[in-house]
Design a protein around this motif. Structure first.
Motif, mmCIF file in Angstrom:
data_model
loop_
_atom_site.group_PDB
_atom_site.id
_atom_site.type_symbol
_atom_site.label_atom_id
_atom_site.label_comp_id
_atom_site.label_asym_id
_atom_site.label_seq_id
_atom_site.Cartn_x
_atom_site.Cartn_y
_atom_site.Cartn_z
ATOM 1 N N UNK A 211 0.850 -1.198 0.000
ATOM 2 C CA UNK A 211 0.000 0.000 0.000
ATOM 3 C C UNK A 211 0.882 1.243 0.000
ATOM 4 N N UNK A 212 0.601 2.170 -0.948
ATOM 5 C CA UNK A 212 1.338 3.424 -1.046
ATOM 6 C C UNK A 212 0.458 4.589 -0.600
ATOM 7 N N UNK A 213 1.023 5.504 0.149
ATOM 8 C CA UNK A 213 0.411 6.822 0.282
ATOM 9 C C UNK A 213 0.447 7.460 -1.106
ATOM 10 N N UNK A 214 -0.692 7.928 -1.587
ATOM 11 C CA UNK A 214 -0.782 8.465 -2.941
ATOM 12 C C UNK A 214 0.269 9.557 -3.201
ATOM 13 N N UNK A 215 0.576 10.357 -2.192
ATOM 14 C CA UNK A 215 1.503 11.475 -2.378
ATOM 15 C C UNK A 215 2.954 11.039 -2.539
ATOM 16 N N UNK A 216 3.283 9.841 -2.080
ATOM 17 C CA UNK A 216 4.667 9.363 -2.185
ATOM 18 C C UNK A 216 5.055 9.116 -3.636
ATOM 19 N N UNK A 217 4.075 8.829 -4.481
ATOM 20 C CA UNK A 217 4.365 8.529 -5.882
ATOM 21 C C UNK A 217 5.039 9.683 -6.604
ATOM 22 N N UNK A 218 4.911 10.901 -6.087
ATOM 23 C CA UNK A 218 5.524 12.038 -6.775
ATOM 24 C C UNK A 218 7.030 12.115 -6.549
ATOM 25 N N UNK A 219 7.539 11.377 -5.561
ATOM 26 C CA UNK A 219 8.985 11.427 -5.286
ATOM 27 C C UNK A 219 9.613 10.044 -5.247
ATOM 28 N N UNK B 246 -4.309 2.753 5.637
ATOM 29 C CA UNK B 246 -5.313 1.729 5.969
ATOM 30 C C UNK B 246 -5.102 1.157 7.371
ATOM 31 N N UNK B 247 -6.216 0.928 8.058
ATOM 32 C CA UNK B 247 -6.122 0.257 9.357
ATOM 33 C C UNK B 247 -5.816 -1.211 9.116
ATOM 34 N N UNK B 248 -4.927 -1.741 9.917
ATOM 35 C CA UNK B 248 -4.494 -3.120 9.728
ATOM 36 C C UNK B 248 -5.675 -4.088 9.817
ATOM 37 N N UNK C 147 0.733 -6.273 3.288
ATOM 38 C CA UNK C 147 1.944 -6.773 3.937
ATOM 39 C C UNK C 147 2.956 -5.653 4.176
ATOM 40 N N UNK C 148 2.864 -4.596 3.355
ATOM 41 C CA UNK C 148 3.821 -3.492 3.414
ATOM 42 C C UNK C 148 3.079 -2.190 3.178
ATOM 43 N N UNK C 149 3.513 -1.141 3.860
ATOM 44 C CA UNK C 149 2.895 0.172 3.671
ATOM 45 C C UNK C 149 3.984 1.239 3.620
ATOM 46 N N UNK C 150 3.890 2.157 2.653
ATOM 47 C CA UNK C 150 4.778 3.311 2.536
ATOM 48 C C UNK C 150 3.937 4.552 2.786
ATOM 49 N N UNK C 151 4.330 5.346 3.784
ATOM 50 C CA UNK C 151 3.474 6.445 4.215
ATOM 51 C C UNK C 151 4.284 7.632 4.724
ATOM 52 N N UNK C 152 3.633 8.801 4.749
ATOM 53 C CA UNK C 152 4.236 9.996 5.336
ATOM 54 C C UNK C 152 3.901 10.149 6.815
ATOM 55 N N UNK C 153 2.977 9.353 7.338
ATOM 56 C CA UNK C 153 2.571 9.500 8.737
ATOM 57 C C UNK C 153 2.468 8.137 9.397
ATOM 58 N N UNK D 5 8.511 3.144 6.184
ATOM 59 C CA UNK D 5 8.288 1.815 5.613
ATOM 60 C C UNK D 5 7.780 0.918 6.730
ATOM 61 N N UNK D 6 6.541 0.448 6.594
ATOM 62 C CA UNK D 6 5.879 -0.305 7.653
ATOM 63 C C UNK D 6 5.485 -1.699 7.190
ATOM 64 N N UNK D 7 5.310 -2.576 8.164
ATOM 65 C CA UNK D 7 4.805 -3.915 7.876
ATOM 66 C C UNK D 7 4.103 -4.429 9.129
ATOM 67 N N UNK D 8 2.994 -5.166 8.986
ATOM 68 C CA UNK D 8 2.337 -5.744 10.166
ATOM 69 C C UNK D 8 3.287 -6.661 10.927
#
Length: 292
Positions: free
Chosen positions: A102-110, A137-139, A145-151, A266-269
């Motif tokens: 899962x990507x934060x939509x805003x990360x795609x710009x960089x 997304x809430x787990x 399995x993986x999440x890239x986020x700004x928060x 960079x997150x993962x459950x």
């Protein structure tokens, strides 16, 4: 050589760290899936060994003493050692599985998936399912399995695997700078230019402060794509990660100091982060972030 007492020390220090994070023994024990009696046993053992109190109660909150804080300052080193161990494991190329990202939509710009062809050549039986989202997304409601986020999420079941601070700077398009006087400092920007802000760049108070000081108008967006687009079309002066200077569409005003940073997480459950197929993809994204 480690002995049994060393093993108890390491466990106790991790429990002490959990007490600090959760400001209480009950929440810490729940997080570590142990009983409160077990946690108290380890804390007592540490306090006896060090000859001083490590935990105290203030306003019904369980807090660490200065010595307790000093002890847990070494926990990141323990975590780094574990990450090094997992990273050093040679993983079989024929691993067959699907990893959901899962990507934060805003990360795609960089953030661009460089080297993906080589990655799939190394792991031909590995599949990726990539989704984008506006809110993390809430787990409990996802199968990622993986999440890239700004928060960082409030959901404690996500585990932080890696974070990368991206230095930022002031930017404007070449066309904008041709039509307007080149800013000399931050006061000049706030006084004579429209400022363009991505609202996740700042804390609420910092954003409000800049907007209140702006005399030339402002543009605030929750979309980094929109912020970049406004800047490249000559909409004003904005703050962006320095890696955006590589695009050639905007000019970095490097004469103006900027202490702002974007942090990518960079997150993962917790229950899947150490599975072989997830670890493969986590290492891939970690390497990409290290290069930013």
């Amino acid at each position: 050589m480690f002995n049994k007492k060393d093993f108890f020390y390491i466990q106790g220090i991790i429990m002490l760290y959990a007490i600090k994070v959760h400001e209480g023994k009950i929440a810490a024990a729940k997080e570590l899936n142990i009983s409160i009696d077990t946690l108290n046993k380890y804390v007592d053992m540490l306090e006896t060994s060090f000859g001083t109190k490590l935990v105290t109660v203030v306003d019904r909150k369980c807090l660490l003493t200065p010595t307790g804080h000093k002890i847990i300052s070494h926990v990141p080193n323990i975590k780094n050692c574990l990450q090094d161990v997992f990273s050093s494991i040679i993983i079989e190329p024929n691993t067959k599985a699907t990893v959901r990202v899962a990507y934060d939509r805003n990360i795609r710009s960089i953030f661009y998936a460089e080297g993906l062809a080589d990655f799939f050549k190394t792991y031909p039986n590995l599949s990726l399912y990539i989704d984008v989202y506006d809110e993390i997304p809430r787990l409990s409601h996802s199968e990622y399995d993986i999440c890239l986020t700004y928060s960082l999420p409030k959901d404690s079941d996500w585990s932080l695997v890696y974070s990368k601070e991206l230095k930022c700077g002031f930017f404007a398009s070449p066309e904008y700078l041709q039509m307007n006087r080149y800013p000399t400092d931050i006061d000049d920007i706030l006084r004579n230019h429209r400022i363009v802000l991505f609202n996740q760049t700042f804390s609420h108070s910092e954003t409000k402060n800049l907007i209140n000081k702006s005399q030339g108008g402002f543009c605030l967006s929750n979309s980094l794509f929109a912020t970049n687009d406004i800047l490249t079309k000559g909409g004003g002066v904005g703050i962006m990660p320095l890696i955006n200077a590589k695009t050639g569409k905007v000019v970095c005003l490097d004469n103006i100091p900027c202490d702002i940073k974007h942090t990518v997480y960079l997150l993962s459950p917790k229950h899947v982060k150490d599975k072989t197929h997830v670890r493969i993809v986590l290492n891939y994204y970690k390497n990409l972030l290290e290069k930013l």
